[in-house]
Scaffold this motif. Structure first.
Motif, PDB file in Angstrom:
ATOM      1  N   ARG A 183       0.837  -1.205   0.000  1.00 24.09           N
ATOM      2  CA  ARG A 183       0.000   0.000   0.000  1.00 24.09           C
ATOM      3  C   ARG A 183       0.872   1.254   0.000  1.00 24.09           C
ATOM      4  NH1 ARG A 183      -2.336  -0.312   4.765  1.00 24.09           N
ATOM      5  NH2 ARG A 183      -0.755   1.032   5.664  1.00 24.09           N
ATOM      6  N   ARG A 184       1.913   1.282   0.854  1.00 25.16           N
ATOM      7  CA  ARG A 184       2.792   2.454   0.926  1.00 25.16           C
ATOM      8  C   ARG A 184       3.507   2.695  -0.407  1.00 25.16           C
ATOM      9  NH1 ARG A 184       3.779   0.071   5.898  1.00 25.16           N
ATOM     10  NH2 ARG A 184       5.807  -0.746   5.224  1.00 25.16           N
ATOM     11  N   GLN A 185       3.905   1.634  -1.079  1.00 21.27           N
ATOM     12  CA  GLN A 185       4.578   1.797  -2.367  1.00 21.27           C
ATOM     13  C   GLN A 185       3.616   2.377  -3.402  1.00 21.27           C
ATOM     14  OE1 GLN A 185       7.814   1.514  -3.025  1.00 21.27           O
ATOM     15  NE2 GLN A 185       8.241   0.956  -0.910  1.00 21.27           N
ATOM     16  N   LEU A 186       2.385   1.879  -3.431  1.00 27.08           N
ATOM     17  CA  LEU A 186       1.405   2.425  -4.364  1.00 27.08           C
ATOM     18  C   LEU A 186       1.092   3.878  -4.016  1.00 27.08           C
ATOM     19  CD1 LEU A 186      -0.486   2.278  -6.765  1.00 27.08           C
ATOM     20  CD2 LEU A 186      -2.183   1.156  -5.287  1.00 27.08           C
ATOM     21  N   GLU A 187       0.994   4.191  -2.739  1.00 25.56           N
ATOM     22  CA  GLU A 187       0.759   5.578  -2.341  1.00 25.56           C
ATOM     23  C   GLU A 187       1.901   6.479  -2.815  1.00 25.56           C
ATOM     24  OE1 GLU A 187      -1.990   4.894   1.638  1.00 25.56           O
ATOM     25  OE2 GLU A 187       0.176   5.066   1.873  1.00 25.56           O
ATOM     26  N   ALA A 188       3.131   5.982  -2.786  1.00 24.37           N
ATOM     27  CA  ALA A 188       4.276   6.765  -3.283  1.00 24.37           C
ATOM     28  C   ALA A 188       4.146   7.009  -4.784  1.00 24.37           C
ATOM     29  CB  ALA A 188       5.595   6.046  -2.966  1.00 24.37           C
ATOM     30  N   VAL A 189       3.688   6.000  -5.527  1.00 25.00           N
ATOM     31  CA  VAL A 189       3.449   6.157  -6.965  1.00 25.00           C
ATOM     32  C   VAL A 189       2.385   7.233  -7.184  1.00 25.00           C
ATOM     33  CG1 VAL A 189       2.486   5.033  -9.028  1.00 25.00           C
ATOM     34  CG2 VAL A 189       4.166   3.825  -7.616  1.00 25.00           C
ATOM     35  N   LEU A 190       1.299   7.151  -6.452  1.00 23.09           N
ATOM     36  CA  LEU A 190       0.208   8.108  -6.606  1.00 23.09           C
ATOM     37  C   LEU A 190       0.665   9.530  -6.250  1.00 23.09           C
ATOM     38  CD1 LEU A 190      -2.741   6.012  -5.088  1.00 23.09           C
ATOM     39  CD2 LEU A 190      -2.081   6.230  -7.501  1.00 23.09           C
ATOM     40  N   ALA A 191       1.537   9.646  -5.254  1.00 26.06           N
ATOM     41  CA  ALA A 191       2.041  10.964  -4.864  1.00 26.06           C
ATOM     42  C   ALA A 191       2.917  11.565  -5.973  1.00 26.06           C
ATOM     43  CB  ALA A 191       2.832  10.857  -3.552  1.00 26.06           C
ATOM     44  N   ILE A 192       3.745  10.746  -6.605  1.00 24.43           N
ATOM     45  CA  ILE A 192       4.567  11.238  -7.719  1.00 24.43           C
ATOM     46  C   ILE A 192       3.655  11.708  -8.853  1.00 24.43           C
ATOM     47  CG2 ILE A 192       6.177  10.547  -9.545  1.00 24.43           C
ATOM     48  CD1 ILE A 192       7.501   8.692  -7.414  1.00 24.43           C
ATOM     49  N   CYS A 193       2.625  10.935  -9.133  1.00 26.61           N
ATOM     50  CA  CYS A 193       1.674  11.337 -10.180  1.00 26.61           C
ATOM     51  C   CYS A 193       1.022  12.666  -9.825  1.00 26.61           C
ATOM     52  CB  CYS A 193       0.622  10.252 -10.396  1.00 26.61           C
ATOM     53  SG  CYS A 193       1.278   8.797 -11.229  1.00 26.61           S
ATOM     54  N   ALA A 194       0.632  12.832  -8.586  1.00 27.77           N
ATOM     55  CA  ALA A 194      -0.013  14.077  -8.161  1.00 27.77           C
ATOM     56  C   ALA A 194       0.938  15.271  -8.336  1.00 27.77           C
ATOM     57  CB  ALA A 194      -0.466  13.964  -6.708  1.00 27.77           C
ATOM     58  N   ARG A 195       2.195  15.073  -7.983  1.00 27.41           N
ATOM     59  CA  ARG A 195       3.179  16.171  -8.115  1.00 27.41           C
ATOM     60  C   ARG A 195       3.423  16.541  -9.577  1.00 27.41           C
ATOM     61  NH1 ARG A 195       6.076  13.208  -4.237  1.00 27.41           N
ATOM     62  NH2 ARG A 195       7.674  12.606  -5.750  1.00 27.41           N
ATOM     63  N   HIS A 196       3.195  15.608 -10.477  1.00 29.47           N
ATOM     64  CA  HIS A 196       3.473  15.851 -11.902  1.00 29.47           C
ATOM     65  C   HIS A 196       2.192  15.936 -12.738  1.00 29.47           C
ATOM     66  CE1 HIS A 196       7.861  15.629 -11.743  1.00 29.47           C
ATOM     67  NE2 HIS A 196       7.638  14.870 -10.689  1.00 29.47           N
ATOM     68  N   ASP A 197       1.067  16.123 -12.069  1.00 30.42           N
ATOM     69  CA  ASP A 197      -0.228  16.272 -12.742  1.00 30.42           C
ATOM     70  C   ASP A 197      -0.532  15.126 -13.711  1.00 30.42           C
ATOM     71  OD1 ASP A 197      -0.920  18.677 -11.437  1.00 30.42           O
ATOM     72  OD2 ASP A 197       0.427  19.775 -12.797  1.00 30.42           O
ATOM     73  N   VAL A 198      -0.178  13.913 -13.310  1.00 35.18           N
ATOM     74  CA  VAL A 198      -0.487  12.720 -14.101  1.00 35.18           C
ATOM     75  C   VAL A 198      -1.789  12.143 -13.542  1.00 35.18           C
ATOM     76  CG1 VAL A 198       0.257  10.384 -14.727  1.00 35.18           C
ATOM     77  CG2 VAL A 198       1.935  12.247 -14.597  1.00 35.18           C
ATOM     78  N   ALA A 199      -2.755  11.952 -14.412  1.00 34.39           N
ATOM     79  CA  ALA A 199      -4.046  11.420 -13.978  1.00 34.39           C
ATOM     80  C   ALA A 199      -3.893   9.997 -13.451  1.00 34.39           C
ATOM     81  CB  ALA A 199      -5.037  11.443 -15.140  1.00 34.39           C
ATOM     82  N   VAL A 200      -4.485   9.757 -12.314  1.00 33.30           N
ATOM     83  CA  VAL A 200      -4.450   8.439 -11.683  1.00 33.30           C
ATOM     84  C   VAL A 200      -5.737   7.703 -12.043  1.00 33.30           C
ATOM     85  CG1 VAL A 200      -4.470   7.282  -9.439  1.00 33.30           C
ATOM     86  CG2 VAL A 200      -2.996   9.267  -9.807  1.00 33.30           C
ATOM     87  N   PRO A 201      -5.635   6.436 -12.414  1.00 26.49           N
ATOM     88  CA  PRO A 201      -6.862   5.712 -12.747  1.00 26.49           C
ATOM     89  C   PRO A 201      -7.740   5.518 -11.512  1.00 26.49           C
ATOM     90  CG  PRO A 201      -5.006   4.195 -12.663  1.00 26.49           C
ATOM     91  CD  PRO A 201      -4.449   5.588 -12.499  1.00 26.49           C
ATOM     92  N   GLN A 202      -9.025   5.390 -11.738  1.00 27.01           N
ATOM     93  CA  GLN A 202      -9.948   5.118 -10.639  1.00 27.01           C
ATOM     94  C   GLN A 202      -9.674   3.722 -10.089  1.00 27.01           C
ATOM     95  OE1 GLN A 202     -12.334   7.142  -9.143  1.00 27.01           O
ATOM     96  NE2 GLN A 202     -11.231   8.680 -10.314  1.00 27.01           N
ATOM     97  N   LEU A 203      -9.388   3.653  -8.802  1.00 26.32           N
ATOM     98  CA  LEU A 203      -9.045   2.375  -8.186  1.00 26.32           C
ATOM     99  C   LEU A 203     -10.183   1.362  -8.298  1.00 26.32           C
ATOM    100  CD1 LEU A 203      -7.164   3.542  -4.961  1.00 26.32           C
ATOM    101  CD2 LEU A 203      -6.298   3.265  -7.296  1.00 26.32           C
ATOM    102  N   ALA A 204     -11.391   1.838  -8.329  1.00 29.64           N
ATOM    103  CA  ALA A 204     -12.543   0.933  -8.393  1.00 29.64           C
ATOM    104  C   ALA A 204     -12.520   0.059  -9.648  1.00 29.64           C
ATOM    105  CB  ALA A 204     -13.842   1.727  -8.340  1.00 29.64           C
ATOM    106  N   HIS A 205     -11.856   0.522 -10.711  1.00 29.73           N
ATOM    107  CA  HIS A 205     -11.764  -0.283 -11.933  1.00 29.73           C
ATOM    108  C   HIS A 205     -10.974  -1.571 -11.711  1.00 29.73           C
ATOM    109  CE1 HIS A 205     -13.646   2.636 -14.518  1.00 29.73           C
ATOM    110  NE2 HIS A 205     -12.777   3.565 -14.197  1.00 29.73           N
ATOM    111  N   TYR A 206     -10.195  -1.619 -10.636  1.00 34.72           N
ATOM    112  CA  TYR A 206      -9.312  -2.756 -10.376  1.00 34.72           C
ATOM    113  C   TYR A 206      -9.821  -3.642  -9.231  1.00 34.72           C
ATOM    114  CZ  TYR A 206      -6.158   0.052 -13.203  1.00 34.72           C
ATOM    115  OH  TYR A 206      -5.598   0.785 -14.217  1.00 34.72           O
TER     116      TYR A 206
END
Length: 169
Positions: free
Chosen positions: A119-142
């Protein structure tokens, strides 16, 4: 944390390790698309990681060993100069960090059930995306109804499910 979970409709904790890995990988691919980063070594890495979605238990060791042959493998090894020179300098460190977090989203639980680290690793990925304005997919799709199978790794995906998840890039 609750705000981030609400934004994605579901909690990361309800997702299988395979789902988390595929979300992280989708984020990496979206990051590369947004920044026009295209290199065969990155494609080889993402192609290899996507195989996790359909690994049979007897195939895991060979898949894990396959990372050693990759120029970009997320294991902290230095990237070859040709790859480093192909990436804009202001993105290189971030991309290296992102690749490592993507791999660690599942690697932290390869030999144990460290779902909190996943979970922490995925949160780190999501944080990098947020800092670079990269759209994160909706988790519900998974989301998978049987995400707890195989120690939290969830079920092996069908070809159709893999195609559907890859279409979310």
């Amino acid at each position: 944390m609750k705000r981030r979970q609400f934004m994605h409709n579901i909690s990361i904790d309800t997702l299988s390790v395979i789902a988390r890995q595929c979300i992280a990988l989708t984020c990496l691919q979206r990051f590369c698309l947004q920044h026009a980063l295209d290199h065969p070594a990155l494609s080889a890495f993402t192609g290899h990681v996507w195989k996790v979605a359909q690994l049979a238990p007897g195939d895991f060791a060979a898949w894990e060993c396959g990372f050693a042959a990759l120029a970009v493998n997320g294991m902290g090894d230095p990237w070859p100069d040709d790859i480093r020179m192909a990436i804009p300098g202001h993105l290189l460190g971030t991309l290296e960090e992102l690749v490592q977090h993507v791999l660690e989203t599942s690697a932290c639980s390869w030999y144990g059930d460290d779902l909190p680290a996943s979970r922490r690793q995925l949160e780190a990925v999501l944080a990098i995306c947020a800092r670079h304005d990269v759209a994160v997919p909706q988790l519900a799709h998974y989301a998978q109804h049987d995400a707890a199978l195989r120690g939290g790794w969830g079920p092996v995906l069908s070809d159709e499910e893999v195609r559907a998840w890859q279409a979310l890039i």
